[in-house]
Enzyme design. Structure first.
Site, PDB file in Angstrom:
ATOM      1  N   LYS A  52       0.845  -1.201   0.000  1.00 53.41           N
ATOM      2  CA  LYS A  52       0.000   0.000   0.000  1.00 53.41           C
ATOM      3  C   LYS A  52       0.879   1.250   0.000  1.00 53.41           C
ATOM      4  O   LYS A  52       0.604   2.208  -0.729  1.00 53.41           O
ATOM      5  CB  LYS A  52      -0.948  -0.021   1.218  1.00 53.41           C
ATOM      6  CG  LYS A  52      -2.047  -1.061   1.046  1.00 53.41           C
ATOM      7  CD  LYS A  52      -2.832  -1.346   2.310  1.00 53.41           C
ATOM      8  CE  LYS A  52      -3.771  -2.532   2.069  1.00 53.41           C
ATOM      9  NZ  LYS A  52      -4.517  -2.957   3.253  1.00 53.41           N
ATOM     10  N   GLN A  96      -4.668  -1.508   9.422  1.00 51.59           N
ATOM     11  CA  GLN A  96      -4.555  -2.846   8.838  1.00 51.59           C
ATOM     12  C   GLN A  96      -5.159  -3.903   9.765  1.00 51.59           C
ATOM     13  O   GLN A  96      -4.819  -3.965  10.944  1.00 51.59           O
ATOM     14  CB  GLN A  96      -3.061  -3.151   8.566  1.00 51.59           C
ATOM     15  CG  GLN A  96      -2.815  -4.465   7.857  1.00 51.59           C
ATOM     16  CD  GLN A  96      -3.385  -4.487   6.430  1.00 51.59           C
ATOM     17  OE1 GLN A  96      -3.273  -3.525   5.678  1.00 51.59           O
ATOM     18  NE2 GLN A  96      -4.007  -5.594   6.062  1.00 51.59           N
ATOM     19  N   ASP A 119     -11.118   2.462   3.605  1.00 52.31           N
ATOM     20  CA  ASP A 119     -11.352   1.019   3.466  1.00 52.31           C
ATOM     21  C   ASP A 119     -12.836   0.720   3.247  1.00 52.31           C
ATOM     22  O   ASP A 119     -13.188  -0.387   2.853  1.00 52.31           O
ATOM     23  CB  ASP A 119     -10.889   0.287   4.740  1.00 52.31           C
ATOM     24  CG  ASP A 119      -9.517  -0.349   4.574  1.00 52.31           C
ATOM     25  OD1 ASP A 119      -9.147  -0.663   3.434  1.00 52.31           O
ATOM     26  OD2 ASP A 119      -8.837  -0.539   5.598  1.00 52.31           O
TER      27      ASP A 119
END
Ligand code: NAD
Length: 281
Positions: A52, A96, A119
Site C-alpha cells: 500500500k 490494517q 477502506d
C-alpha cells in the site's frame, strides 16, 4: 477459451490515471495523504502494508506510517485515530486488519471518521451502500466492479451468484451488483445445492476462502468467473478459490490468481484516498 480478465494491466491503468490526477491536484496546492496504521508485525499484514505504501509513492500520495507494537492498548490506538481524524492534512486512515486479539475491531473501525474511512468498513459507509447513497465502498468488491466495467462485461439484467457473505467481500459485493442492476443470489456455508445454483450464474463471484474449491461442476457454459481467493497450494504456488484449469474451458471470461482481483484492491484504496481529499478537504 475464456478471455482472461487482466487485473494487473487494469490496475496499472487505474494507478496511472490517479497519478496524473494527483499531479494536477498538487499543482493546485492540494497534497493527498494517507495514514497507515499497523499494530504488531504479522508477516502477511506487513506485506500488505508495504504494498500500500509502495502504491502511494507511485501515485504521489504521501503516506504516514504508524507501526505500533503488538502490546499497544486499545486506548492508545483510539487516541492515535482521534488525532488523525482531527488532522486536516490527513485524508485517509487505514488500520490494517486483523488487529491483535485484545482489541475490539468493530470499535476501532467505528472510531475512524467515516469521511476518512478509505477502506469502506465504517457502518455509515456500509449503510450508505445499502440504501444507495454515496460513500466509500470496500476496496476488493469495488475493484471487481471496475474490472468488470473495464473488461466490457455487461452486468445489467444478468444473474450474478456471489459465494460468501463476509462484511469485507461477499456482502458489499452483492450490494454493488444489485446497484449495477444484476439479479443477485448470495450463497454461503449453509446454502444447499451450491453447484446447481452456481451453474445458473451468468457472473459467478467466488469469495469462499477455500483453495480451488470451485470445479467445473459449478460453472455453466459461458459464465464470467471472478475469483477473489488467494492461497498457497501444496507447491507454495499462489492459487485462488477456483480450479482455474478445469473451469477456464467453460467460462467466457475469468480472472487468474495471481493477477486478477488482487491488484485491484490496492488501486481502489488509492482511488478512495484521492476521492476523500477531493470531497472533504
Ligand atoms: P471469509 O472467510 O470471511 O468468508 C468466506 C465466506 O465463504 C463466508 O461467508 C462463508 O459463509 C462462505 N463459505 C465458506 N465455506 C463455504 C461453502 N462450503 N459453501 C459456500 N459458502 C461457503 O473470507 P473473505 O474475507 O470474504 O475472503 C474470501 C477469500 O478472498 C479469501 O481467500 C481471502 O484470502 C480472499 N480475499 C482476497 C482479497 C484480494 O484483494 N484479492 C481481499 C479480501 C479477501
Amino acid at each position: 477459451m475464456a478471455k482472461i480478465i487482466d487485473g494487473k494491466t487494469i490496475s496499472q491503468q487505474l494507478k496511472d490515471e490517479l497519478r496524473q490526477e494527483v499531479a494536477q491536484l498538487k499543482e493546485q496546492g492540494k497534497n493527498c495523504c494517507l495514514a497507515v496504521i499497523q499494530v504488531g508485525n504479522d508477516p502477511a499484514s506487513s506485506v500488505y502494508v508495504g504494498n500500500k505504501k509502495k502504491a502511494c509513492t507511485y501515485i504521489g500520495i504521501e503516506s504516514l506510517s504508524y507501526e505500533l507494537p503488538e502490546d499497544t492498548s486499545e486506548e492508545e490506538l483510539l487516541a492515535l485515530i482521534a488525532k488523525l481524524n482531527e488532522d486536516k492534512n490527513v485524508h485517509g486512515i487505514l488500520c490494517q486488519l486483523p488487529l491483535p486479539k485484545h482489541m475490539d475491531e468493530d470499535k476501532v473501525i467505528q472510531a475512524i471518521d467515516s469521511k476518512k474511512d478509505v477502506d469502506g468498513f465504517h457502518p455509515q459507509n456500509v449503510g450508505a451502500l445499502v440504501i444507495g447513497q454515496e460513500g466509500f465502498v470496500s476496496c476488493t468488491p469495488a475493484g471487481i466492479i471496475e474490472l468488470l466495467h473495464r473488461s466490457g462485461v455487461e452486468i445489467e439484467g444478468k444473474h450474478c451468484v456471489v459465494i460468501g457473505r463476509s462484511n469485507i467481500v461477499g456482502k458489499p459485493m452483492s450490494l454493488l451488483m444489485l446497484r449495477e442492476n444484476a439479479t443477485v443470489t448470495v450463497c454461503h456455508s449453509r446454502t444447499k445445492n451450491l453447484p446447481q445454483i452456481c451453474k445458473e450464474a451468468d457472473i459467478l463471484i467466488v469469495a469462499i476462502g477455500k483453495p480451488q474449491f470451485i470445479t467445473a461442476e459449478y460453472v455453466g457454459e459461458g459464465a464470467v468467473v471472478i475469483d477473489v481467493g488467494i492461497h498457497r497450494d501444496e507447491n507454495n504456488k499462489l492459487c485462488g478459490d477456483v480450479k482455474f484449469d478445469e473451469v477456464e474451458p467453460f467460462a467466457s471470461a475469468i480472472t487468474p490468481v495471481p493477477g486478477g482481483v488482487g491488484p485491484m484492491t490496492i488501486a481502489m484504496l488509492m482511488k478512495n484516498c484521492v476521492e476523500a481529499m477531493k470531497l472533504y478537504s
